[in-house]
Design an enzyme around this catalytic site. Structure first.
Site, PDB file in Angstrom:
ATOM      1  N   GLY A 112       0.816  -1.219   0.000  1.00  0.00           N
ATOM      2  CA  GLY A 112       0.000   0.000   0.000  1.00  0.00           C
ATOM      3  C   GLY A 112       0.847   1.266   0.000  1.00  0.00           C
ATOM      4  N   GLU A 135       2.570  -8.211  -1.753  1.00  0.00           N
ATOM      5  CA  GLU A 135       1.296  -8.771  -1.292  1.00  0.00           C
ATOM      6  C   GLU A 135       1.198 -10.288  -1.434  1.00  0.00           C
ATOM      7  OE1 GLU A 135       1.629  -5.873  -2.792  1.00  0.00           O
ATOM      8  OE2 GLU A 135       0.211  -4.435  -1.937  1.00  0.00           O
TER       9      GLU A 135
HETATM   10  N1  DAK Z   1       2.353  -3.490   8.941  1.00  0.00           N
HETATM   11  C1  DAK Z   1       2.486  -3.493  10.280  1.00  0.00           C
HETATM   12  N2  DAK Z   1       3.666  -3.388  10.921  1.00  0.00           N
HETATM   13  C2  DAK Z   1       4.753  -3.273  10.144  1.00  0.00           C
HETATM   14  C3  DAK Z   1       4.702  -3.264   8.731  1.00  0.00           C
HETATM   15  C4  DAK Z   1       3.422  -3.375   8.122  1.00  0.00           C
HETATM   16  N3  DAK Z   1       3.257  -3.347   6.811  1.00  0.00           N
HETATM   17  N4  DAK Z   1       5.959  -3.153   8.264  1.00  0.00           N
HETATM   18  C5  DAK Z   1       6.771  -3.079   9.336  1.00  0.00           C
HETATM   19  N5  DAK Z   1       6.047  -3.152  10.471  1.00  0.00           N
HETATM   20  C6  DAK Z   1       6.518  -3.104  11.835  1.00  0.00           C
HETATM   21  C7  DAK Z   1       7.213  -4.413  12.219  1.00  0.00           C
HETATM   22  O1  DAK Z   1       6.254  -5.392  12.605  1.00  0.00           O
HETATM   23  C8  DAK Z   1       8.072  -3.941  13.389  1.00  0.00           C
HETATM   24  O2  DAK Z   1       7.235  -3.775  14.519  1.00  0.00           O
HETATM   25  P1  DAK Z   1       7.717  -4.280  15.975  1.00  0.00           P
HETATM   26  O3  DAK Z   1       8.009  -5.755  15.833  1.00  0.00           O
HETATM   27  O4  DAK Z   1       8.957  -3.443  16.244  1.00  0.00           O
HETATM   28  O5  DAK Z   1       6.572  -3.926  16.876  1.00  0.00           O
HETATM   29  C9  DAK Z   1       8.494  -2.529  12.952  1.00  0.00           C
HETATM   30  O6  DAK Z   1       7.537  -2.109  11.972  1.00  0.00           O
HETATM   31  C10 DAK Z   1       9.872  -2.489  12.326  1.00  0.00           C
HETATM   32  O7  DAK Z   1       9.906  -3.441  11.277  1.00  0.00           O
HETATM   33  P2  DAK Z   1      11.011  -4.598  11.186  1.00  0.00           P
HETATM   34  O8  DAK Z   1      11.544  -4.921  12.524  1.00  0.00           O
HETATM   35  O9  DAK Z   1      10.399  -5.689  10.371  1.00  0.00           O
HETATM   36  O10 DAK Z   1      12.153  -3.851  10.346  1.00  0.00           O
HETATM   37  P3  DAK Z   1      13.235  -4.530   9.404  1.00  0.00           P
HETATM   38  O11 DAK Z   1      14.217  -3.458   9.090  1.00  0.00           O
HETATM   39  O12 DAK Z   1      13.758  -5.813   9.971  1.00  0.00           O
HETATM   40  O13 DAK Z   1      12.452  -4.904   8.048  1.00  0.00           O
HETATM   41  C11 DAK Z   1      10.873  -4.486   6.258  1.00  0.00           C
HETATM   42  C12 DAK Z   1      11.898  -3.879   7.254  1.00  0.00           C
HETATM   43  C13 DAK Z   1      10.183  -3.346   5.545  1.00  0.00           C
HETATM   44  C14 DAK Z   1      11.625  -5.359   5.223  1.00  0.00           C
HETATM   45  C15 DAK Z   1       9.875  -5.369   7.053  1.00  0.00           C
HETATM   46  O14 DAK Z   1       9.353  -4.596   8.122  1.00  0.00           O
HETATM   47  C16 DAK Z   1       8.726  -5.862   6.216  1.00  0.00           C
HETATM   48  O15 DAK Z   1       8.865  -6.828   5.452  1.00  0.00           O
HETATM   49  N6  DAK Z   1       7.557  -5.227   6.417  1.00  0.00           N
HETATM   50  C17 DAK Z   1       6.337  -5.681   5.790  1.00  0.00           C
HETATM   51  C18 DAK Z   1       6.305  -5.333   4.340  1.00  0.00           C
HETATM   52  C19 DAK Z   1       4.973  -5.770   3.791  1.00  0.00           C
HETATM   53  O16 DAK Z   1       4.750  -6.975   3.545  1.00  0.00           O
HETATM   54  N7  DAK Z   1       4.078  -4.819   3.712  1.00  0.00           N
HETATM   55  C20 DAK Z   1       2.688  -5.094   3.436  1.00  0.00           C
HETATM   56  C21 DAK Z   1       2.490  -5.266   1.981  1.00  0.00           C
HETATM   57  S1  DAK Z   1       0.872  -5.771   1.687  1.00  0.00           S
HETATM   58  C22 DAK Z   1      -6.211  -3.653   2.495  1.00  0.00           C
HETATM   59  C23 DAK Z   1      -5.772  -2.881   1.461  1.00  0.00           C
HETATM   60  C24 DAK Z   1      -4.486  -2.940   1.063  1.00  0.00           C
HETATM   61  C25 DAK Z   1      -3.635  -3.791   1.693  1.00  0.00           C
HETATM   62  C26 DAK Z   1      -4.098  -4.582   2.721  1.00  0.00           C
HETATM   63  C27 DAK Z   1      -5.398  -4.512   3.140  1.00  0.00           C
HETATM   64  N8  DAK Z   1      -7.589  -3.663   2.869  1.00  0.00           N
HETATM   65  C28 DAK Z   1      -8.402  -2.723   2.186  1.00  0.00           C
HETATM   66  C29 DAK Z   1      -8.072  -4.484   3.873  1.00  0.00           C
HETATM   67  C30 DAK Z   1      -2.283  -3.782   1.289  1.00  0.00           C
HETATM   68  C31 DAK Z   1      -1.454  -4.697   1.723  1.00  0.00           C
HETATM   69  C32 DAK Z   1      -0.041  -4.411   1.748  1.00  0.00           C
HETATM   70  O17 DAK Z   1       0.426  -3.295   1.816  1.00  0.00           O
END
Ligand code: DAK
Length: 260
Positions: A112, A135
């Site tokens: 997002g 995603e």
């Molecule tokens: N959501 C929630 N928390 C997140 C997050 C996210 N997208 N990304 C990072 N955080 C949080 C981590 O959980 C961590 O929290 P704590 O454990 O400290 O409480 C904190 O931010 C720091 O992250 P990391 O410790 O993971 O940091 P690193 O440097 O190790 O890694 C990273 C950075 C960006 C590679 C990693 O954080 C990561 O992979 N993050 C997730 C990336 C991701 O998969 N993003 C989501 C993509 S899917 C919807 C509409 C749209 C969507 C969904 C629903 N609806 C209408 C219902 C869209 C979906 C997406 O965006």
């Protein structure tokens, strides 16, 4: 107006709007989406504001995606409904604003977060920025217009690659692919974005706003394709893969997808 999740500075007709959830890498939860809607509405109505620069707090992330903890328990209806309202309140809303918006991508722009940058009229990145639509690693597809807007900007083949692999690309590759217009050092990013904003701000505001409408019109026919994305996005919420993907992220482990 004051915001809980945003910082706003307005100077010389340029607004710098910062998403301020640094501890969660500026992930978009519904409160932040709501505040962004309010802030963009107010800035668009303010005749003293000619250009908006959108960025993320800190040096690590623009926006690391929608807030996974918030949507991990959603069902199909909730997924579909929230996708639709997100389109209206934020993603299509920003794209169709009369005031130009420059995304200053200062780090991770994922899911997002990249979709939000794609909704902006122009994108600049810092050298450390990483962009991706991960995603499918969560059992989802992009649900905020990414399947359409990314293709318009970098083409169909590269879009399939980014969406199906879920891999991130570097700022350098993003520049080469035309996903961002410029790359600067982290320190210079906001001043370079502001420099461009000042040039735009010196031009005729009505002409600039009409140019946004005219350019967007060349890429419209959006209703049918957004609707397809919304419905397929909602359908992902009914799968076990989605439950596995989001649980795995929250439990900090690798997902084991079964394809059901
Ligand atoms: N959501 C929630 N928390 C997140 C997050 C996210 N997208 N990304 C990072 N955080 C949080 C981590 O959980 C961590 O929290 P704590 O454990 O400290 O409480 C904190 O931010 C720091 O992250 P990391 O410790 O993971 O940091 P690193 O440097 O190790 O890694 C990273 C950075 C960006 C590679 C990693 O954080 C990561 O992979 N993050 C997730 C990336 C991701 O998969 N993003 C989501 C993509 S899917 C919807 C509409 C749209 C969507 C969904 C629903 N609806 C209408 C219902 C869209 C979906 C997406 O965006």
């Amino acid at each position: 107006m004051t915001y809980e999740q945003l910082d706003l500075k307005i100077e010389d007709r340029i607004a710098v709007l910062t998403i301020a959830r640094e501890k969660k890498l500026n992930a978009l939860d519904s409160a932040t989406i709501q505040e962004l809607h309010q802030a963009f509405s107010a800035l668009d109505a303010d005749k003293e504001v000619r250009v908006i620069v959108l960025t993320g707090q800190g040096q690590k992330a623009f926006v690391a995606g929608a807030d996974i903890a918030e949507f991990s328990s959603f069902n199909q209806q909730q997924g579909e409904a929230l996708s639709r309202s997100g389109h209206e309140k934020l993603f299509a809303f920003v794209e169709n604003l009369s005031t130009p918006v420059i995304a200053a991508i200062n780090g991770y722009a994922l899911g997002g977060g990249l979709e939000l940058a794609l909704s902006c009229h122009m994108r600049m990145a810092s050298e450390n920025a990483k962009m991706g639509l991960p995603e499918v690693t969560l059992g989802l597809i992009p649900g905020y217009g990414g399947t359409r807007r990314l293709g318009q900007i970098i083409g169909k083949g590269r879009t399939h690659q980014m969406v199906a692999s879920g891999q991130m690309i570097s700022a350098e590759k993003a520049l080469q692919w035309g996903l961002v217009n410029e790359v600067h050092s982290q320190e210079e990013l906001i001043s370079k974005a502001t420099e461009l904003a000042m040039i735009i701000a010196s031009n005729a505001p009505i002409a600039v706003s009409h140019s946004i409408k005219a350019i967007n019109a060349q890429y419209s026919n959006s209703v049918a394709s957004f609707e397809t994305e919304i419905q397929l996005f909602g359908a992902c919420f009914a799968t076990n893969d989605f439950k596995e993907g989001t649980s795995a992220f929250l439990e900090k482990r690798k997902p084991d997808f079964k394809g059901d």
